[in-house]
Enzyme design. Structure first.
Site, PDB file in Angstrom:
ATOM      1  N   ARG A 104       0.688  -3.207  36.919  1.00  0.00           N
ATOM      2  CA  ARG A 104       0.290  -2.399  35.756  1.00  0.00           C
ATOM      3  C   ARG A 104       0.851  -2.969  34.451  1.00  0.00           C
ATOM      4  NH1 ARG A 104      -3.887  -0.729  35.323  1.00  0.00           N
ATOM      5  NH2 ARG A 104      -3.748  -1.850  33.388  1.00  0.00           N
ATOM      6  N   LYS A 139      -0.611  -5.146  10.219  1.00  0.00           N
ATOM      7  CA  LYS A 139      -0.958  -3.891  10.911  1.00  0.00           C
ATOM      8  C   LYS A 139      -0.969  -4.134  12.420  1.00  0.00           C
ATOM      9  CE  LYS A 139      -3.513  -2.378   6.902  1.00  0.00           C
ATOM     10  NZ  LYS A 139      -4.796  -2.392   6.208  1.00  0.00           N
ATOM     11  N   LYS A 171       1.587  -6.502  -4.742  1.00  0.00           N
ATOM     12  CA  LYS A 171       0.477  -5.546  -4.658  1.00  0.00           C
ATOM     13  C   LYS A 171       0.469  -4.630  -5.869  1.00  0.00           C
ATOM     14  CE  LYS A 171       0.129  -5.521   0.279  1.00  0.00           C
ATOM     15  NZ  LYS A 171      -0.648  -4.880   1.284  1.00  0.00           N
ATOM     16  N   GLU A 200      -2.196  -9.723  -5.485  1.00  0.00           N
ATOM     17  CA  GLU A 200      -3.385  -8.903  -5.221  1.00  0.00           C
ATOM     18  C   GLU A 200      -4.026  -8.553  -6.563  1.00  0.00           C
ATOM     19  OE1 GLU A 200      -3.179  -5.551  -2.309  1.00  0.00           O
ATOM     20  OE2 GLU A 200      -3.527  -4.355  -4.106  1.00  0.00           O
ATOM     21  N   ASP A 223      -8.901  -7.739  -3.859  1.00  0.00           N
ATOM     22  CA  ASP A 223      -8.813  -6.482  -3.121  1.00  0.00           C
ATOM     23  C   ASP A 223     -10.051  -5.624  -3.310  1.00  0.00           C
ATOM     24  OD1 ASP A 223      -7.587  -4.553  -1.541  1.00  0.00           O
ATOM     25  OD2 ASP A 223      -6.883  -3.465  -3.308  1.00  0.00           O
TER      26      ASP A 223
END
Ligand code: 13P
Ligand code: SF4
Length: 637
Positions: A104, A139, A171, A200, A223
Site C-alpha cells: 500500500r 503548490k 509579488k 511579477e 500575472d
C-alpha cells in the site's frame, strides 16, 4: 533504471517513507499473518490500470527494501516512460507477507508521483507546438516538495524555484508595501547581490518599469494577463528578459497562451490537483508470465507460417522489441513503405503509426490490404495539422496574392494525414521525409518564391537553415496573429506550428549536462528537435542516418542520441563495444508507437488466418490519387 541520480530523491523520501510505513503497519498485518506462512515466497507485478507516465519507482523500491531487505524489486519501465493499460511497471520477488505489508505504501507514493508526471506530460504535450516550457510552482503537498518536483521533471516539465531561498520572486504584496518595482529590486540587491530576481507584473506599464531596470532582472512573471496582452508583452520585451505566464492556466487555454510566445508557463494544477495514476500489485508467478508471453509469440509465429507469403509484418524502429523481433522487415517510415511497395504479399501488417500505414495503403498495388494492429496508434505531430486548419490557412494566405498557386508550394512531411498529402498533390506540392527534406525544399524554392511547410516547424526550420535561408525569411503560421502583407512578402518559408512531442523534449541544457559528464561524447540528433539543440549537436540525421552513423562508427566511441528511446536502447544492445545513451536524462518514448503489443498483433494475424480483416487502413480513392501525386513527385527527385 536509467534516469537522473536518485540519491537526493531517496534522501528526501526516507523520512516520508518511515512515517508512512509506521502509520500503515501499526502492530503488524493480522490478515496476511493468518493466511500465509512466514517463509512463503512469491513474485508480484505492479501494473498500470490506466495509461499514464511512471515516476517514483526508486521510492517504491526503497519502501519494499525497508520492509524486507531481501525483496528483489526490478523496474520494468524507465522513470518518465509512458505506459498503456495493463502494462507491467515492476516485478517484485520475495516473502509474500513482506510484499503485502509494503504494497500500500509503495503504491501510494508511486501512484501520486505518477499522477503528477502524467498530468505534467499532458500539459507539456499541449504546448509542444511552441517554445514554451511548463513550470511547476510551490503548490506541492507539504513535506513532498522534492518528490513532487522530481515527478514534474519525469513528466517533461521544468522546476521553478525549489524554495524561497533559491530566487527572489517579487509579488504584488512586496511591490505595494515598498512603493514600486524599482524600490523592491534595489532593496533585494542590497540584501543579496547575486540572488536571481523575478518580478511579477500585472500591467504593461509595470512591464515597462521592470524592463527599464539595470542591470536587467532575470525573469518577469506576467500575472493573469489575457492572450492579447501577453502577445503585446512578448513584443514589448523583444527577447530581452525571460517571460513566464501565470494565473488561470488550464488545458483549455494553454495552447493559446503558449502561442503568444512566452518562454515559460507555470501551472499549479500539476502538483496541487494531480489525480493519482491507477496502479495495482498482483501476486503472480514469473513462470506464468513467461509462459504466457512465449505462448503468444509462438501463436503469432504459427499463424505467420500458416499465412506464408500472403502476409508480411513491417516494424518501425520505435516499436517494442518483441514486435521488432517478429517483423519481416525493420525500418524507418520510408524504408518500410518501400518494402511494402516491393512485396507481393496480399496483407501488409504495419506495426507503426497511422500515417505510415496510410502511406503504404496509398502506394499499395491492386488487391493489397494494409492493417494497423492498433487503431488508436496515431502520431502526435501529424495530429497538429488537420485538413480543415491547413485549408483555412491556405485560403487566408491566398488573400495576400493574386494567384497563390504561382507563389507558394505546399510541402507536407510524411508524418501527416493522407488528406494533407492529397492537398499537396492537388496544389503542385510534395511530400518529404526527414531524409530528403532538403532536396524537396530546395527544389520547391527553385520553382516558386515560397514554400508552406507542415506540420513540423522544427524540421522545416532546420532544413531551411541548412539551405542558408535566414530567420527573417521564415515565418511560423499563427492563426491568432496574422502576418502583415510586408511580412509575407519577405517570407520564403512559412512553417506550420506543429512539433513532435518526443523530439521536442531534448533541450540545450541536456547537451551541456552530457558534455560535462562525457567530455568526448558525440551528439547526434533527429531534425525534429528544436533549432537550438540541432545547432549545439555535433551531427543531425534522420532515423536511418542515425542508425547508419552509429553502426559504422569505431569501437569505443561514445554517442548521446536525441531521438526515440526504444531505438537508442536497441542501438546500445546491438553495439556493445560503444557507449550509447539518450541525450535527455528522462529519455522520451513515443507513446503511440508503444500501443502495438503482442496481443494486438496476434489478433490481426488470427483474423487473417480466419479471412477476417481487423483494423484495415483504407484511403478514399480520390484522396489516394492526389496523395500519390505528391509522393511520386518526392520519389522522382
Ligand atoms: P522516420 O521517417 O525517420 O522513420 O521517422 C518517423 C518519425 O516518426 C520520427 O519521429
Ligand atoms: Fe509522431 Fe513524434 Fe511519435 Fe514520430 S516520435 S511517430 S513524429 S509522435
Amino acid at each position: 533504471m536509467k534516469t537522473e541520480n536518485h540519491d537526493n530523491l531517496i534522501v528526501a523520501g526516507i523520512h516520508l517513507i518511515e512515517l508512512a510505513l509506521s502509520e500503515d503497519l501499526g502492530e503488524g498485518d493480522p490478515t496476511s499473518s493468518s493466511i500465509f506462512t512466514e517463509g512463503e515466497v512469491t513474485t508480484a507485478y505492479i501494473r498500470a490500470k490506466k495509461p499514464g507516465v511512471i515516476a517514483g519507482l526508486p521510492i517504491a523500491q526503497e519502501v519494499f527494501s525497508r520492509v524486507d531487505p531481501n525483496i528483489i524489486f526490478t523496474p520494468l519501465v524507465d522513470e518518465g516512460q509512458p505506459v498503456i493499460t495493463g502494462e507491467k511497471v515492476a516485478q517484485i520477488k520475495g516473502r509474500v507477507m513482506s510484499l503485502l505489508s509494503a504494497e500500500r505504501v509503495a503504491l501510494n507514493f508511486l501512484q501520486r508521483m505518477s499522477g503528477i508526471a502524467t498530468i505534467t506530460a499532458v500539459y507539456v504535450d499541449a504546448v509542444s507546438c511552441s517554445d514554451a516550457r511548463i513550470l511547476d510552482t510551490r503548490k506541492t503537498c507539504p513535506g513532498h516538495r522534492i518528490l513532487d518536483k522530481y515527478a514534474v521533471r519525469m513528466g517533461g516539465g521544468t522546476n521553478h524555484r525549489m524554495n524561497l531561498a533559491e530566487m527572489a520572486l517579487v509579488k504584488d504584496n512586496h511591490i505595494d508595501s515598498v512603493g514600486g518595482i524599482r524600490q523592491a529590486v534595489e532593496k533585494i540587491r542590497a540584501f543579496s547581490a547575486n540572488l536571481p530576481i523575478e518580478i511579477e507584473v500585472r500591467t504593461l506599464s509595470e512591464l515597462h518599469e521592470a524592463l527599464s531596470l539595470e542591470p536587467p532582472i532575470d525573469r518577469i512573471l506576467l500575472d493573469n494577463m489575457n492572450c492579447h496582452t501577453l502577445r503585446q508583452a512578448v513584443a514589448i520585451n523583444n527577447s530581452r528578459v525571460i517571460l513566464e505566464a501565470s494565473g488561470n492556466v488550464g488545458l483549455e487555454n494553454i495552447g493559446e497562451i503558449a502561442a503568444a510566445g512566452v518562454d515559460y508557463i507555470s501551472v499549479g494544477q500539476i502538483t496541487h490537483s494531480a489525480e493519482a495514476l491507477d496502479l495495482s500489485m498482483k501476486v503472480d508467478t514469473q513462470q506464468t508470465e513467461n509462459v504466457q508471453k512465449r505462448k503468444m509469440i509462438e501463436h503469432i509465429r504459427t499463424n505467420k507460417r500458416r499465412l506464408g507469403k500472403k502476409a508480411v509484418i513491417l516494424a518501425h524502429h520505435y516499436q517494442r522489441d518483441e514486435i521488432v523481433e517478429l517483423g519481416d522487415f525493420r525500418g524507418d517510415s520510408l524504408e518500410l513503405v518501400r518494402s511494402a511497395e516491393k512485396t507481393d504479399a496480399e496483407y501488409i501488417v504495419f506495426c507503426g503509426v497511422r500515417f505510415m500505414a496510410e502511406t503504404a495503403a496509398i502506394l499499395a498495388r491492386n488487391g493489397q490490404r494494409v492493417l494497423l494492429p492498433e487503431q488508436g496508434a496515431g502520431c502526435y505531430l501529424a495530429d497538429t495539422a488537420t485538413e480543415d486548419d491547413v485549408r483555412k490557412a491556405w485560403s487566408l494566405l491566398s488573400e495576400y496574392f493574386a494567384d497563390i498557386e504561382k507563389e507558394i508550394t505546399p510541402i507536407t512531411y510524411v508524418n501527416s494525414s493522407a488528406t494533407l498529402k492529397a492537398f499537396c498533390g492537388s496544389h503542385g506540392g510534395y511530400v518529404c521525409t526527414s531524409a530528403n527534406a532538403s532536396r524537396v525544399l530546395r527544389k520547391t524554392l527553385d520553382e516558386k518564391p515560397r514554400a508552406f511547410f507542415f506540420p513540423d516547424q522544427h524540421l522545416g526550420r532546420n532544413t531551411a537553415a541548412d539551405l542558408g535561408i535566414m530567420d527573417s525569411e521564415i515565418l511560423v503560421w499563427n492563426c491568432h496573429y496574422l502576418p502583415s502583407p510586408a511580412d509575407i512578402q519577405k517570407t520564403r518559408v512559412i512553417l506550420w506550428p506543429g512539433a513532435c512531442n518526443v523530439h521536442k523534449r531534448f533541450q540545450p541544457e541536456h547537451i551541456d549536462i552530457i558534455r560535462k559528464k562525457l567530455p568526448d561524447v558525440k551528439i547526434i540528433v533527429h531534425p525534429e528537435c528544436i533549432r537550438s539543440v540541432v545547432q549545439l549537436a555535433d551531427e543531425t540525421g534522420s532515423t536511418s542516418a542515425i542508425i547508419k552513423r552509429v553502426n559504422e562508427s569505431p569501437p569505443g566511441i561514445r554517442w548521446a542520441i536525441g531521438t526515440e528511446t526504444r531505438l537508442v536502447k536497441r542501438l546500445q544492445r546491438e553495439n556493445p563495444d560503444k557507449t550509447i545513451v539518450s541525450l535527455a536524462p528522462v529519455a522520451p518514448y513515443c507513446p503511440t508507437m508503444s500501443y502495438t503489443t503482442l496481443t494486438s498483433l496476434g489478433r490481426v494475424l488470427e483474423g487473417l488466418v480466419e479471412d477476417h480483416l481487423h483494423n484495415e487502413v483504407k484511403v478514399d480513392s480520390e484522396i489516394a490519387t492526389n496523395a500519390r501525386l505528391a509522393l511520386e513527385r518526392m520519389l522522382s527527385l
